[in-house]
Enzyme design. Structure first.
Site, PDB file in Angstrom:
ATOM      1  N   VAL A 260       0.803  -1.058   0.238  1.00  0.00           N
ATOM      2  CA  VAL A 260      -0.280   0.263  -0.073  1.00  0.00           C
ATOM      3  C   VAL A 260       0.563   1.354  -0.204  1.00  0.00           C
ATOM      4  CG1 VAL A 260      -1.708   1.569   1.226  1.00  0.00           C
ATOM      5  CG2 VAL A 260      -2.208  -1.212   1.254  1.00  0.00           C
TER       6      VAL A 260
ATOM      7  N   ALA B  87       4.073   4.022   2.899  1.00  0.00           N
ATOM      8  CA  ALA B  87       3.606   3.074   2.958  1.00  0.00           C
ATOM      9  C   ALA B  87       3.960   1.871   3.788  1.00  0.00           C
ATOM     10  CB  ALA B  87       4.439   3.039   1.204  1.00  0.00           C
ATOM     11  N   LYS B  88       3.583   0.537   2.744  1.00  0.00           N
ATOM     12  CA  LYS B  88       3.787  -1.025   4.159  1.00  0.00           C
ATOM     13  C   LYS B  88       3.279  -1.646   3.393  1.00  0.00           C
ATOM     14  CE  LYS B  88       4.813  -1.408   8.440  1.00  0.00           C
ATOM     15  NZ  LYS B  88       5.751  -0.993   9.333  1.00  0.00           N
ATOM     16  N   GLY B  89       4.009  -3.138   3.095  1.00  0.00           N
ATOM     17  CA  GLY B  89       3.773  -4.015   2.806  1.00  0.00           C
ATOM     18  C   GLY B  89       3.859  -5.299   3.579  1.00  0.00           C
TER      19      GLY B  89
END
Ligand code: NAD
Length: 423
Positions: free
Chosen positions: A63, A108-110
Site C-alpha cells: 500500500v 507505505a507498507k507491505g
C-alpha cells in the site's frame, strides 16, 4: 461529490484518527478527505515452489498511502495474520511519521501472509524474491522504498535488493533500506530507533526541568528496541528500575545494571534466571510507579484491562501502538503524558532516510556522523511537536498528528490536490 472509492477502501482507523486530530485549531476547516484513503493498493498472490516441489500461493500486499511529500517508505512484514486493513493503517502511520519528523518521504507498507516458522530458509528466500518480482514495477528509489518489519531483516533485504537489481539490470541500492553494511546499509541503523527515542526523552525531561539522571524508568521488551533503549539510557545515567522479556520481568528499585542484564540475555537465558532484583510479570511492570514507562515490545499493551492501574507519569511509546485509544483518553484525563510512537520511534526511519541518501550519493558516513545528524533531526522534531502542543494547548499525540497532517496537506495543496474552501 462523485464517489470514486468503495467504502471498503477507506481506512476506518485512519478516518477515526483524522477526526480526532481535526478538532485542533490549525486544522479547522481544512479538507482532510485526501488522507482518508490510500493512493494505491496492490494485492497479488505469490506463486512459490516449496522444497517438496509443490507450488503454494501466498497473499501479498503493498500500500502506498500518500506520496505528496516524497516517495513512499515502509517495511514489509511476514506474518500469518497480515491483511489489507492492517497494511493500510500501518502505511497511514508511516506517512504521518515521516511528515511529523520532516523526512521527505510519504508512507507505505507491505506484507506477505505467511508463517515464517513453518518454512525453510530456502522457501523464505523464494517468497522474498517472488515478492520483488511481482511488485518490482511499483517500488523504486523514487517511488516506494521498502525496509524490514516484523519477521524480515537485513538478510531478507539483501535477497530483495538482489532480485530487484536483476530485474532493472543495474545497481540500485536506494530501492530498499535496512540492508547489510556490505550492500549499502547505514552505520548506526541497529540502534537508531532507540537512540532517537532516548534523545526525545532527554529533551522532554529537560523541558520538565527534571533531567534523565533523576528519572526512574521501566522498559517493557528486551528485543532490538527495548534492549538498546535500556542500554543507552543506562549509559546516560538514568535509573532503569525494570526490564522484561516476553516471559519475565525484573524489578530493582535501586536500579538494574543493564550491562549485566544484556550479558545475561546474550547467553540465551531468560530473565527468570537473572540473579539480581525481584521477578515480576509483564503486567506488573506496566503498572509500576515510575517516572517513565517505555513499552518497547508489541502493540496494545496499555489497554482497557489495565488502564486504571497505570501509575507512570510519562509513557514513551517505542513500540508501535502500545497504548489503545480508550486507554489513551483516560490517561490523558489523568494527566499522564504520552509521547507518541510517530515521534518517539522515528529514529529508525530517520536513519533509513540517511541510508537512502548515502546510496544515492555514493558517499558513506561514519557512525558518529550518522548519530550527530540523528541527534539534530530528533531534537528539531521534538521541539516542533512541543511548540505546537504549547501553542494549541493539546497533548503530544495530537500535536504530532496535527503537525504531520498539516505538512501533508500543504504538499497536497501545492500540487493542486485539495478542494478550495467555498467562498
Ligand atoms: P523484537 O522482536 O526485536 O523485540 C520484541 C521484544 O518484545 C522481545 O524482547 C520479546 O521477547 C518481547 N515481547 C514479545 N511479546 C511480548 C509481550 N506480550 N509482552 C512483553 N514482551 C514481549 O522487536 P523490535 O524490533 O525491538 O520492535 C519492538 C517494537 O518496536 C515493535 O512494536 C516494532 O514495531 C517497534 N518498532 C521497531 C523499530 C525498529 O527499528 N526495530 C522501529 C520502529 C518501531
Amino acid at each position: 461529490m462523485e464517489e470514486t472509492w468503495d467504502r471498503e477502501v477507506i481506512c476506518e482507523i485512519c478516518r477515526v484518527q483524522l477526526s480526532r486530530a481535526a478538532i485542533a485549531k490549525s486544522l479547522t476547516g481544512l479538507d482532510l478527505s485526501v488522507l482518508e484513503q490510500p493512493k494505491r493498493l496492490i494485492n497479488i498472490n505469490l506463486a512459490v515452489r516449496m522444497d517438496n516441489g509443490k507450488v503454494r500461493f501466498f497473499p501479498a500486499y503493498r500500500v502506498l498511502y500518500n506520496d505528496a511529500r516524497g516517495p513512499g517508505k515502509g517495511g514489509i512484514r511476514f506474518h500469518p495474520n497480515v491483511h489489507m486493513e492492517e497494511i493500510k493503517e500501518l502505511a497511514f502511520l508511516m506517512a504521518l511519521k515521516c511528515a511529523c519528523t520532516d523526512i521527505p518521504f510519504g508512507g507505505a507498507k507491505g506484507g506477505v501472509k505467511v508463517d515464517p516458522k513453518k518454512h525453510s530458509e530456502h522457501e523464505m528466500e523464494r517468497i522474498s524474491r517472488a515478492y520483488i518480482r511481482e511488485f518490482a514495477h511499483f517500488i523504486g528509489p523514487d517511488t516506494d522504498i521498502p525496509a524490514p518489519d516484523v519477521n524480515t531483516n537485513s538478510t531478507t533485504m539483501a535477497w530483495m535488493l538482489n532480485e530487484y537489481e536483476k530485474i532493472v539490470g543495474h545497481s540500485a541500492p536506494a530501492v530498499i533500506t535496512g540492508k547489510p553494511l556490505e550492500l549499502g546499509g547505514s552505520q548506526g541503523r541497529d540502534y537508531s530507533t532507540s537512540l532517537g527515542g532516548a534523545i526525545v526523552l532527554r529533551e522532554y525531561l529537560a523541558k520538565k526541568k527534571s533531567g534523565l539522571k533523576k528519572a526512574s524508568i521501566a522498559v517493557q521488551g528486551f528485543g532490538n528496541v527495548g534492549m538498546h533503549m535500556a542500554r543507552i539510557l543506562f549509559e546516560w545515567g538514568a535509573k532503569i528500575v525494570a526490564v522484561s522479556d516476553s516471559s519475565t520481568g525484573i524489578f530493582d528499585s535501586g536500579g538494574i545494571n543493564v550491562k549485566k542484564a544484556i550479558e545475561h540475555k546474550a547467553t540465551g537465558k531468560s530473565f527468570e534466571t537473572f540473579p539480581k532484583g525481584k521477578k515480576i510479570s509483564n503486567e506488573e511492570l506496566l503498572e509500576l510507579k515510575v517516572d517513565v514507562l517505555i513499552p518497547a515490545a508489541v502493540e496494545d499493551q496499555v489497554n482497557d484491562s489495565n488502564k486504571d492501574n497505570i501509575q507512570a507519569k510519562t509513557i514513551l511509546e517505542m513500540a508501535n501502538g502500545p497504548v489503545t485509544p480508550t486507554a489513551d483518553d483516560l490517561l490523558d484525563r489523568k494527566g499522564v503524558e504520552i509521547i507518541p510512537d510517530i515521534l518517539a520511534n522515528s529514529g529508525g526511519v530517520m536513519v533509513s532516510y540517511f541510508e537512502w541518501v548515502q546510496n544515492r550519493n555514493g558517499k558513506y558516513w561514519e557512525e558518529k556522523e550518522v548519530n550527530a545528524m540523528l541527534e539534530e533531526k530528533m531534537v528539531k522534531a521534538f521541539n516542533e511537536v512541543h511548540a505546537l502542543k504549547e501553542e494549541e494547548k493539546i497533548n503530544y499525540r495530537k500535536a504530532a498528528y496535527v503537525l504531520a497532517i498539516k505538512r501533508i496537506l500543504k504538499a497536497e495543496e501545492l500540487r493542486g490536490n485539495l478542494s478550495k474552501p467555498s467562498k
